[in-house]
Scaffold this active site. Structure first.
Site, PDB file in Angstrom:
ATOM      1  N   ARG A 539     -46.479   6.847 -44.002  1.00  0.00           N
ATOM      2  CA  ARG A 539     -45.069   7.168 -44.220  1.00  0.00           C
ATOM      3  C   ARG A 539     -44.177   6.334 -43.320  1.00  0.00           C
ATOM      4  NH1 ARG A 539     -44.437  12.837 -45.818  1.00  0.00           N
ATOM      5  NH2 ARG A 539     -46.513  13.700 -45.627  1.00  0.00           N
ATOM      6  N   SER A 602     -52.821   6.574 -35.671  1.00  0.00           N
ATOM      7  CA  SER A 602     -53.851   7.597 -35.414  1.00  0.00           C
ATOM      8  C   SER A 602     -55.257   7.032 -35.372  1.00  0.00           C
ATOM      9  CB  SER A 602     -53.746   8.687 -36.473  1.00  0.00           C
ATOM     10  OG  SER A 602     -52.425   9.107 -36.566  1.00  0.00           O
ATOM     11  N   ASP A 656     -51.584  10.772 -33.690  1.00  0.00           N
ATOM     12  CA  ASP A 656     -51.059  11.890 -34.503  1.00  0.00           C
ATOM     13  C   ASP A 656     -51.193  13.246 -33.823  1.00  0.00           C
ATOM     14  OD1 ASP A 656     -53.795  11.859 -34.821  1.00  0.00           O
ATOM     15  OD2 ASP A 656     -53.787  11.913 -37.018  1.00  0.00           O
TER      16      ASP A 656
HETATM   17  C1  BG6 Z   1     -50.012  14.462 -41.245  1.00  0.00           C
HETATM   18  C2  BG6 Z   1     -49.481  13.761 -40.031  1.00  0.00           C
HETATM   19  O1  BG6 Z   1     -49.274  15.608 -41.526  1.00  0.00           O
HETATM   20  O2  BG6 Z   1     -51.374  14.815 -41.011  1.00  0.00           O
HETATM   21  C3  BG6 Z   1     -50.312  12.536 -39.742  1.00  0.00           C
HETATM   22  O3  BG6 Z   1     -48.128  13.422 -40.229  1.00  0.00           O
HETATM   23  C4  BG6 Z   1     -51.746  12.938 -39.553  1.00  0.00           C
HETATM   24  O4  BG6 Z   1     -49.866  11.891 -38.581  1.00  0.00           O
HETATM   25  C5  BG6 Z   1     -52.211  13.703 -40.776  1.00  0.00           C
HETATM   26  O5  BG6 Z   1     -52.558  11.814 -39.336  1.00  0.00           O
HETATM   27  C6  BG6 Z   1     -53.609  14.163 -40.601  1.00  0.00           C
HETATM   28  O6  BG6 Z   1     -54.081  14.807 -41.723  1.00  0.00           O
HETATM   29  P1  BG6 Z   1     -54.729  14.047 -42.929  1.00  0.00           P
HETATM   30  O7  BG6 Z   1     -55.495  15.104 -43.613  1.00  0.00           O
HETATM   31  O8  BG6 Z   1     -53.618  13.495 -43.748  1.00  0.00           O
HETATM   32  O9  BG6 Z   1     -55.597  12.990 -42.371  1.00  0.00           O
END
Ligand code: BG6
Ligand code: BG6
Ligand code: GLC
Length: 899
Positions: A539, A602, A656
């Site tokens: 994003r 991340s 993250d």
């Molecule tokens: C999102 C965060 O909501 O969750 C990210 O904004 C994060 O930064 C992510 O890495 C982790 O969850 P997933 O399941 O999308 O890897």
């Protein structure tokens, strides 16, 4: 010569007259083919009703699923015990099934009496008696030292949800023991067997006698797919397509349905053919109003029907010169065996005279002829009715198979069919007339239903052995509290290693400082850009922070990162990111704006300051070259320069977990831990960041990455096979490896490892969440697996679901143990007896998986009882936190400058 002719004429005339008389009297019992075809159609509708989920509760023909899915294939073997309860005789048996090239079954059996006091007494005593007989049999056959599986032929209507369980719906025939209806007869018998300390018997299958008969006959004739009993009671079973059986999940293959056709008509649908004799017989029975079809057909009732008819005829002066004996008045005095004897070809008339005389009557020649004809009408009606219902089943089978002609075999048993001289011939003839498009072979089960029951038990026993193997594999993924406490301790030690300069290099948990040194104090304000890279979505965000009000406005856009970019060169990756930023600014009408930027990145990074992060190694499917060991902020700056379109002030690079902690911390000041249980691009990652006090710097936040692989390798030192399988992998991959292993052992996918199963990464974590959903029916699970290219049966789907469950549960527990170590450390570091804190959480695994969050929370509670841990879901993602960190850093920079 003349005299002989005269006599013959006289006799023929006498016979004709008597037959006419009886025919007139029993007019309603003689069923034309037209009526039989009508009954056949009614029974077809009844079957449909019994099979439907919504209509079954009110259906009188219950169409009970038996959980017997296949007829014997000859591979069955072993030694089994068997009980045969519910027919005219009660037997205990030992069955030896061997393969050795040819099919071979040896049986040894013993009949035991079944007195009325037992069959109509107390339920507990009935099962105790059965267990006693079994014990006696085992003693005589010297089987007590053996652990043998048992197949229980129990010839009453039972609602089954699996093979080894059956709730008695109602007693039929001669049984009426108290307190058994609505209970599981398998556990009743198990409990009774348990009272014999020297018996070790496992009841693996409960089968109706019709099912046993079908299986017995199918062992010799693979075309056999129907079983019919015309004995004390009457009933039939047949193989139905799973897709038509609403009451059982799955639509593959077939399952045997116990029709319990004896209850046909219990809803009034046969009133037009029932006679006054049927009604009278019913009133005097053990179960009035029930089993009305059976009462017109089976052995327990035929003799009684004849008696009631004879009595009425005598009363009307049509027999015995109007004389009646007391025996003729007594219920049960005429039995089916008498009916059979009276209908014998040659001795029939003599037998009739003898039987009637025994009943205290003085029959004339004419009486004997008339009585014989009564028997014929009653037993012919029985065969006709059976034929009509059987014709309905055969038609159903033919239609299920979409055949113009059906070739099939019907397995037959029961004393009426076996001892009545004309019965089989009549039945066969009528069936063939009613369904001319079916070529039916009727096969008498010579050895009763037990051989078939042993086949069912043999299959069950094989399934049980397989089940044990599966359980053994899955047991490796079940962690005891002690093991979890062990993980917690080791994680705790790792946290300390990771923090200490001396041991840091060797520590598996890296404890990376993030240089995030302050929490927002509410004075931050302004517009910030944020990037969020490394989760499921990439994003770009614009975050507007308004001071004083603790409110934040966000605008964001999701961009795709194509696989070739993820795995291309570093330059291409960062150019792509900058391209996305440019598109976003354009989209927001901010072209050329110069804004401070927070970069959520991340992946494990070693930071030297808040805006410097060296990538230690890619994870989650990223493989771009020339990035590892480089400062990702520099790489981003370079890319911005290359584009030369706008300038951005990259203030912070954050993980993250840290972003999540900040996002939640903005609303809840108690939040000092950030946890991600996410899916990443296609895999699952669990990571954790938390605040660590460092007196020399004030409050400095540090991050500990507690990656799942690091944890697994801690837990299984004792199981090299699974350590190898799990370390360094993600949930879906672990699932795939287990599935491969189970398939190799022949426990899944028919032992065939498909190309698809060999493909890495097919199991994304989102599939685990879907498969494990409690709301999902088995069929839907199967569909998901099919979409993944895995052609599974329903049994396979159950196993896959269990594997997913075991793997994700362990992941949640390990994550909980790691988290417990961190919260305990926080508590001890602060010297508190009790600590209350909040963990900010994000990630699709946590958010979407049906059980992960619950198991995680339970584990933390259990392992860190002195900490009161609240879990706060980050609704806004970590981009917001990255912007806040950027704002704080900006504020601190400003303060520093001013200072
Ligand atoms: C999102 C965060 O909501 O969750 C990210 O904004 C994060 O930064 C992510 O890495 C982790 O969850 P997933 O399941 O999308 O890897
Ligand atoms: C026997 C079977 O041969 O027939 C039993 O082994 C079955 O399981 C019985 O119940 C049915 O016939 P009857 O006449 O004994 O009720
Ligand atoms: C009764 C029972 C049924 C059994 C039949 C033949 O109808 O309800 O379960 O199969 O008798 O024994």
């Amino acid at each position: 010569m003349f005299a002989v002719h005269l006599l013959a004429f006289y006799f023929t005339k006498l016979k004709e007259d008597q037959i006419k008389k009886v025919d007139r009297f029993l007019y309603h019992m003689r069923l034309s083919d037209e009526i039989l075809l009508d009954i056949m159609a009614r029974f077809q509708a009844e079957m449909e009703k019994g099979l439907g989920k919504d209509t079954n509760p009110t259906a009188s023909v219950k169409m009970l699923p038996t959980f017997v899915r296949a007829i014997p294939d000859g591979s069955e073997n072993g030694e089994f015990l068997s009980l045969d309860l519910g027919g005219s005789k009660f037997r205990v048996l030992k069955v030896q099934v061997s393969q050795e090239g040819k099919r071979n079954v040896q049986m040894e059996s013993q009949f035991y009496p079944m007195p009325n006091e037992i069959s109509r007494g107390n339920g507990v005593e009935l099962f105790d008696y059965v267990a006693d007989c079994l014990s006696d049999f085992m003693k005589h056959k010297e089987l007590k030292h053996k652990k043998l599986p048992l197949g229980f032929t129990f010839s009453f209507p039972c609602r089954q949800t699996k093979l080894e369980e059956g709730v008695l719906l109602s007693w039929t025939k001669k049984f009426k023991a108290r307190g058994v209806q609505d209970t599981d007869v398998v556990s009743r018998l198990t409990n009774a067997i348990k009272k014999h300390k020297d018996l070790d018997v496992d009841i693996l299958a409960l089968v109706n006698d019709t099912v046993g008969t079908m299986m017995t006959c199918a062992y010799d004739d693979p075309y056999c797919e129907v079983g019919v009993i015309i004995g004390t009671g009457t009933n039939a079973c047949y193989m139905e397509d799973m897709s038509h059986i609403d009451l059982v999940e799955g639509d593959e293959g077939r399952m045997c349905i116990n029709t319990e056709w004896g209850a046909f008509g219990d809803d009034g649908s046969l009133e037009d053919i029932r006679t006054e004799f049927d009604r009278e017989l019913d009133l005097g029975s053990l179960n009035p109003g029930k089993q009305l079809f059976e009462k017109m057909i089976s052995g327990l009732y035929l003799g009684e029907l004849v008696r009631l008819i004879l009595l009425k005829m005598a009363k009307a002066g049509l027999l015995f010169g109007g004389e009646k004996s007391s025996a003729l008045h007594t219920k049960g005095k005429i039995e089916t065996q008498h009916v059979a004897a009276m209908e014998k070809y040659k001795e029939g008339l003599a037998n009739t005279r003898e039987i009637l005389t025994d009943l205290g009557l003085e029959p004339s020649e004419a009486d004997c002829i008339a009585v014989q004809h009564v028997c014929t009408i009653v037993s012919f009606r029985s065969a006709n009715l059976c034929a009509a219902a059987l014709a309905a089943i055969l038609t159903r089978l033919r239609e299920n198979k979409k055949l113009a002609r059906l070739r099939t075999t019907v397995g037959m048993d029961g004393t009426v069919y076996k001892i009545h001289p004309q019965y089989p011939k009549r039945l066969h003839k009528v069936v063939r007339r009613l369904v001319p498009n079916c070529d039916v072979r009727f096969l008498l089960s010579e050895s009763g239903s037990t051989k078939g029951a042993a086949m069912v038990t043999a299959v069950a026993s094989r399934v049980q052995a397989q089940r044990k193997q599966i359980d053994k594999v899955l047991a490796l993924f079940q962690l005891t509290r002690e093991q979890l406490a062990g993980v917690q301790d080791r994680m705790r030690a790792e946290l300390e290693y990771g923090l200490k300069k001396k041991t840091h290099a060797l520590a598996t948990v890296k404890m990376l400082p993030t240089y995030v040194c302050g929490m927002p104090d509410g004075t931050e304000k302004g517009k910030f850009l944020a990037l969020d890279l490394g989760g499921t979505n990439f994003r770009v965000l614009l975050v507007k922070i308004r001071s004083g009000r603790r409110s934040v406005r966000m605008y964001n856009k999701i961009f795709a990162i194509p696989l070739e970019i993820m795995q291309g060169t570093g330059e291409e990756l960062f150019d792509h990111i900058v391209q996305c930023i440019a598109d976003f600014l354009d989209y927001m009408g901010l072209k050329g704006a110069q804004l401070p930027l927070g970069f959520t990145f991340s992946f494990p990074c070693r930071q030297m300051s808040i805006d410097k992060g060296t990538l230690i190694g890619w994870t989650k499917g990223f493989k771009a070259t020339d990035c590892e060991g480089e400062d990702v902020v520099d790489m981003l700056r370079e890319a911005i320069k290359r584009r030369n379109e706008f300038d951005l002030d990259i203030v912070a690079v954050v993980n993250d977990t840290v972003g999540t902690m900040m996002t939640c911390g903005y609303e809840d000041p108690n939040c000092e831990i950030g946890l991600i249980a996410g899916s990443g691009i296609q895999q699952c990652v669990i990571a954790c960041g938390y605040i660590n006090d460092m007196p020399s710097y004030g409050r400095l936040q540090k991050q500990a990455r507690a990656d799942f692989p690091a944890l697994t390798s801690l837990v299984y030192p004792s199981s090299p096979r699974y350590e190898k399988m799990t370390s360094g992998m993600y949930l879906g991959e672990i699932v795939r490896q287990i599935l491969i292993d189970l398939t190799k052992r022949g426990l899944l996918f028919r032992g065939q490892i498909s190309e698809r199963l060999r493909t890495r990464g097919i199991f994304e974590t989102k599939f685990l969440s879907q498969i494990e959903s409690d709301r999902l029916a088995l069929l839907q699970v199967r569909r998901i697996l099919q979409q993944l290219g895995l052609d599974s049966t329903c049994e396979d789907s159950i196993i896959v679901k269990e594997v997913c469950g075991a793997v994700s549960r362990r992941a949640a527990q390990l994550c909980g143990a790691g988290l417990a170590a961190i919260v305990e450390k926080r508590r001890e570091d602060q010297g508190l007896e009790h600590l209350k804190l909040t963990v900010g959480v994000d990630g699709t695994l946590y958010k979407l998986h049906p059980h992960f969050s619950r198991v995680l929370q339970e584990t933390v509670k259990e392992l860190a009882p002195k900490c009161d841990v609240a879990f706060m879901l980050s609704e806004d993602g970590s981009g917001k936190g990255a912007a806040l960190i950027t704002a704080v850093a900006k504020r601190l920079q400003q303060a520093h400058k001013e200072f």
